[in-house]
Scaffold this active site. Structure first.
Site, PDB file in Angstrom:
ATOM      1  N   SER A   1       0.947  -1.333  -0.228  1.00 45.94           N
ATOM      2  CA  SER A   1       0.180  -0.062  -0.160  1.00 45.94           C
ATOM      3  C   SER A   1       1.143   1.601   0.036  1.00 45.94           C
ATOM      4  CB  SER A   1      -0.875  -0.258   1.379  1.00 45.94           C
ATOM      5  OG  SER A   1      -2.004   0.986   0.636  1.00 45.94           O
ATOM      6  N   HIS A   2       0.586   1.881   0.738  1.00 48.33           N
ATOM      7  CA  HIS A   2       1.333   3.451   1.096  1.00 48.33           C
ATOM      8  C   HIS A   2       2.823   3.656   1.911  1.00 48.33           C
ATOM      9  CE1 HIS A   2      -0.602   1.964   4.706  1.00 48.33           C
ATOM     10  NE2 HIS A   2       0.424   2.867   5.550  1.00 48.33           N
TER      11      HIS A   2
ATOM     12  N   ASP B   1      -2.472   6.745  -3.155  1.00 49.14           N
ATOM     13  CA  ASP B   1      -1.056   5.832  -2.965  1.00 49.14           C
ATOM     14  C   ASP B   1      -0.797   4.687  -3.230  1.00 49.14           C
ATOM     15  OD1 ASP B   1      -3.824   3.865  -2.569  1.00 49.14           O
ATOM     16  OD2 ASP B   1      -2.389   3.482  -0.576  1.00 49.14           O
TER      17      ASP B   1
ATOM     18  N   ASP C   1      -1.484   1.537  -3.996  1.00 47.77           N
ATOM     19  CA  ASP C   1      -2.107   0.021  -4.671  1.00 47.77           C
ATOM     20  C   ASP C   1      -3.161   1.459  -4.914  1.00 47.77           C
ATOM     21  OD1 ASP C   1      -2.948   0.888  -2.043  1.00 47.77           O
ATOM     22  OD2 ASP C   1      -3.506  -1.606  -2.303  1.00 47.77           O
TER      23      ASP C   1
ATOM     24  N   ASP D   1      -5.580   2.557  -3.637  1.00 48.22           N
ATOM     25  CA  ASP D   1      -7.004   2.748  -2.723  1.00 48.22           C
ATOM     26  C   ASP D   1      -6.938   3.696  -1.854  1.00 48.22           C
ATOM     27  OD1 ASP D   1      -5.316   1.849  -0.865  1.00 48.22           O
ATOM     28  OD2 ASP D   1      -5.883  -0.115  -0.098  1.00 48.22           O
ATOM     29  N   ARG D   2      -6.558   4.856  -1.672  1.00 43.85           N
ATOM     30  CA  ARG D   2      -6.513   6.363  -0.690  1.00 43.85           C
ATOM     31  C   ARG D   2      -6.102   7.100  -2.238  1.00 43.85           C
ATOM     32  NH1 ARG D   2      -2.468   5.530   4.419  1.00 43.85           N
ATOM     33  NH2 ARG D   2      -3.413   3.828   5.253  1.00 43.85           N
TER      34      ARG D   2
ATOM     35  N   LYS E   1     -11.412   0.304  -0.167  1.00 43.54           N
ATOM     36  CA  LYS E   1     -11.252   1.663  -0.839  1.00 43.54           C
ATOM     37  C   LYS E   1     -11.017   1.534  -1.944  1.00 43.54           C
ATOM     38  CE  LYS E   1      -7.275   1.581   1.982  1.00 43.54           C
ATOM     39  NZ  LYS E   1      -6.747   1.061   3.791  1.00 43.54           N
TER      40      LYS E   1
HETATM   41  C1  G1P Z   1      -3.133   2.015   8.593  1.00 39.38           C
HETATM   42  C2  G1P Z   1      -4.389   2.489   8.319  1.00 39.38           C
HETATM   43  C3  G1P Z   1      -5.592   2.404   8.815  1.00 39.38           C
HETATM   44  C4  G1P Z   1      -6.140   1.121   6.849  1.00 39.38           C
HETATM   45  C5  G1P Z   1      -4.791   0.613   7.134  1.00 39.38           C
HETATM   46  C6  G1P Z   1      -4.348   0.292   5.499  1.00 39.38           C
HETATM   47  O1  G1P Z   1      -3.239   0.725   9.329  1.00 39.38           O
HETATM   48  O2  G1P Z   1      -4.709   3.984   9.811  1.00 39.38           O
HETATM   49  O3  G1P Z   1      -6.745   3.316   9.054  1.00 39.38           O
HETATM   50  O4  G1P Z   1      -7.145   0.529   7.217  1.00 39.38           O
HETATM   51  O5  G1P Z   1      -3.679   0.927   7.003  1.00 39.38           O
HETATM   52  O6  G1P Z   1      -4.626   0.707   4.644  1.00 39.38           O
HETATM   53  P1  G1P Z   1      -2.887   0.979  10.844  1.00 39.38           P
HETATM   54  O7  G1P Z   1      -1.228   1.428  10.084  1.00 39.38           O
HETATM   55  O8  G1P Z   1      -3.364   2.366  11.592  1.00 39.38           O
HETATM   56  O9  G1P Z   1      -2.875  -0.451  11.558  1.00 39.38           O
HETATM   57 ZN    ZN Z   2      -3.631   1.099  -0.311  1.00 38.00          ZN
END
Ligand code: G1P
Ligand code: ZN
Length: 543
Positions: free
Chosen positions: A113-114, A277, A279, A281-282, A376
């Site tokens: 992801s991010h 981000d 992938d 989804d954000r 998302k």
């Molecule tokens: C973080 C975000 C959460 C999101 C997740 C996946 O998780 O806070 O809202 O669903 O990334 O993208 P966290 O690192 O807080 O567990």
């Molecule tokens: Zn992501």
């Protein structure tokens, strides 16, 4: 070609977190590491015979190598058919869309992801089930347990498959279908939004910048926003997905996308901006001079949803993760629809959607989506905003001020303390939990505590309970402080503290959130001794 059974021994720590298994690339590069996890996924599911899987990722470093391994393992495990994005590229929302559209048994998303990418960055793998959403906890737990007892994995010795062009090939008894990653997703967006209205908006000279952060949204955004909706070429920047995201941290928040935030404050700023981000989804939404909090974005989208063709029939209900601000709760109350509060992580929304209880949902962490898929969806949120701007003729700024004037403003901010020593972070949370029962009734500055607990979610659909989902402290005036530890970090612990306070007075709607929240921030310090435990006098990231 033949199927080999290879002996293996288990690796510690292959426990999926908030969203799949995420580790440093070098951890995934160890011999048998990915293989063990993939075999554990397959062993935790019903037989793959006669079934279709979807496979793709955000293009980060190790994506291509991982895809070849997974193809050979899926073939060896009897999978019937695998649909894979060209060059191994699929955004997370596109995987969800494809699973649902083609009634696949599930999908494997290769992404962290991010989290940053590249040889020194992170890699990740996540399994999605047949509703298109992330596997629920009982499956991720079964996968983890399997990783602890695994003794062998199955893999074909077939040579690498060319995935650079759409078409069909075979491996063992499995059909491999390489597909265009964008077209099914684009078709779905066309069915939800008023593309003609958005086309007219761009034709009238409306200007936008979308920063794809050299991650997977680029191909989707250029095809849909530039080629199809007629935005000028160059509207999407950093549009080529790169293995290291061009060195960007592909997490769309004001800290990582600071260039975009600064650009939106200059006289050259376009009418609207957004970022996505790794992938895709954000999403982050910006107007001229402002960054909208995701919590406000969700509330505004919910309030106007019926103006969008795909939601013209109204919303069944809405949901937000517990730390997300309660702005959307106010909208739901006025619309007289249910509003659900779930733990952090997208997987909790799936049951509510499958049961038809909610249509829109979101998280404070720049995630927003609807029941069109079970993930998302960054580009969906951006298209929603474009559609809204097109039909109302109002800017992001005007829509936000109008919203606050009507509902009041929920000031909101998240403070992250990254790379905290795990024992210290755990000690902070433990001490806080021990204090909870004594907090109600206590006064801090102008506020009294009305409730202090460790959030436990009872899923109204399958009645499962998820405990210890974050400490929340609620105050008499609607303010809240939430403490939790991240489940997605890969180095040390990340402490997240979420602050929210409510301001009904329109004359006080233009304050800096950090100033509006200052007394609450001081209260958190007093209650939890954040500086003492973390050794940090300030958070590492404020969003
Ligand atoms: C973080 C975000 C959460 C999101 C997740 C996946 O998780 O806070 O809202 O669903 O990334 O993208 P966290 O690192 O807080 O567990
Ligand atoms: Zn992501």
């Amino acid at each position: 070609m033949s199927v080999q059974t290879v002996s293996t021994t288990s690796f510690a720590g292959q426990e999926p977190g908030t969203s799949g298994l995420r580790k440093r690339v070098e951890v995934f590069q160890q011999a048998r590491y990915l293989e063990n996890f993939v075999q554990s996924i397959f062993d935790s599911l019903d037989s793959l015979e006669g079934k279709t899987l979807v496979l793709g990722g955000d293009g980060r470093f190790h994506n291509r190598a991982a895809i070849q391994i997974i193809l050979r393992m899926a073939a060896a495990n009897g999978c019937d058919r695998i649909m894979i994005g060209q060059n191994g590229i699929l955004s997370t929302p596109a995987v969800s869309c494809l699973i649902r559209k083609y009634q696949a048994y599930g999908g494997i998303v290769l992404s962290a992801s991010h989290n940053p990418g590249g040889p020194d960055g992170d890699f990740g793998i996540k399994f999605n089930i047949s509703n298109g959403g992330p596997a629920p906890e009982k499956i991720t737990q079964a996968i983890y347990e399997r990783t602890l007892s695994i003794t062998a994995y199955r893999i074909s010795d077939a040579p690498p498959v060319d995935i650079s062009r759409p078409g069909t090939t075979r491996m063992e008894n499995m059909e491999i279908v390489v597909i265009d990653p964008v077209s099914d997703y684009a078709e779905m967006m066309r069915a939800i939004f008023d593309f003609d209205a958005i086309r007219r908006l761009f034709a009238g000279g409306f200007r936008m910048r979308l920063d794809a952060m050299n991650a997977v949204c680029g191909p989707y955004a250029t095809r849909i926003i530039e080629s199809e909706l007629g935005a000028p070429v160059g509207t999407v920047v950093h549009e080529v997905p790169l293995e290291d995201f061009g060195g960007h941290h592909p997490d769309p928040n004001p800290v990582n996308a600071h260039e975009l935030v600064a650009y939106m404050k200059t006289p050259a700023a376009p009418d609207f901006a957004a970022a996505t981000d790794g992938d895709a989804d954000r999403n982050m939404i910006l107007g001229q001079g402002i960054v909208l909090t995701p919590s406000d974005s969700l509330a505004i989208l919910a309030a106007h949803a019926t103006r969008i063709p795909g939601y013209a029939g109204g919303l069944a209900g809405v949901a937000r993760s517990m730390p997300t601000s309660t702005a959307v709760d106010r909208v739901a109350a006025e619309m007289n629809i249910p509003c659900f509060e779930t733990p952090t992580g997208w997987k909790f929304f799936g049951n509510l959607m499958d049961a038809g209880k909610i249509t829109l949902c979101g998280e404070e962490s720049y995630g927003t989506s609807s029941a069109h898929i079970r993930e998302k969806d960054g580009l969906w949120a951006i298209l929603f905003w474009l559609n809204l701007i097109a039909v109302t003729g109002k800017s992001v700024n005007a829509l936000a001020s109008q919203h606050w004037a009507h509902y009041g403003r929920n000031y909101y901010s998240r403070h992250d303390y990254e790379q905290v020593r795990e024992d210290k972070a755990n000690a902070l949370m433990r001490a806080l939990r021990e204090k909870l029962s004594a907090l109600p009734g206590k006064r801090y500055a102008t506020r009294a505590v009305t409730l202090a607990d460790d959030f436990c979610y009872l899923d109204p659909v399958d009645h499962s309970a998820s405990e210890n989902q974050g400490v929340r402290i609620l105050f008499s005036d609607g303010a809240r402080i939430v403490f939790r530890l991240s489940g997605t970090g890969t180095v040390g612990a990340t402490l997240r503290i979420y602050y929210e306070c409510f301001e009904p007075d329109t004359r006080k709607h233009d304050d800096d959130p950090q100033i509006a929240l200052a007394s609450l921030i001081a209260t958190a310090q007093e209650i939890a001794d954040i500086a003492g435990y973390t050794g940090m006098s300030a958070p590492t990231v404020i969003t």
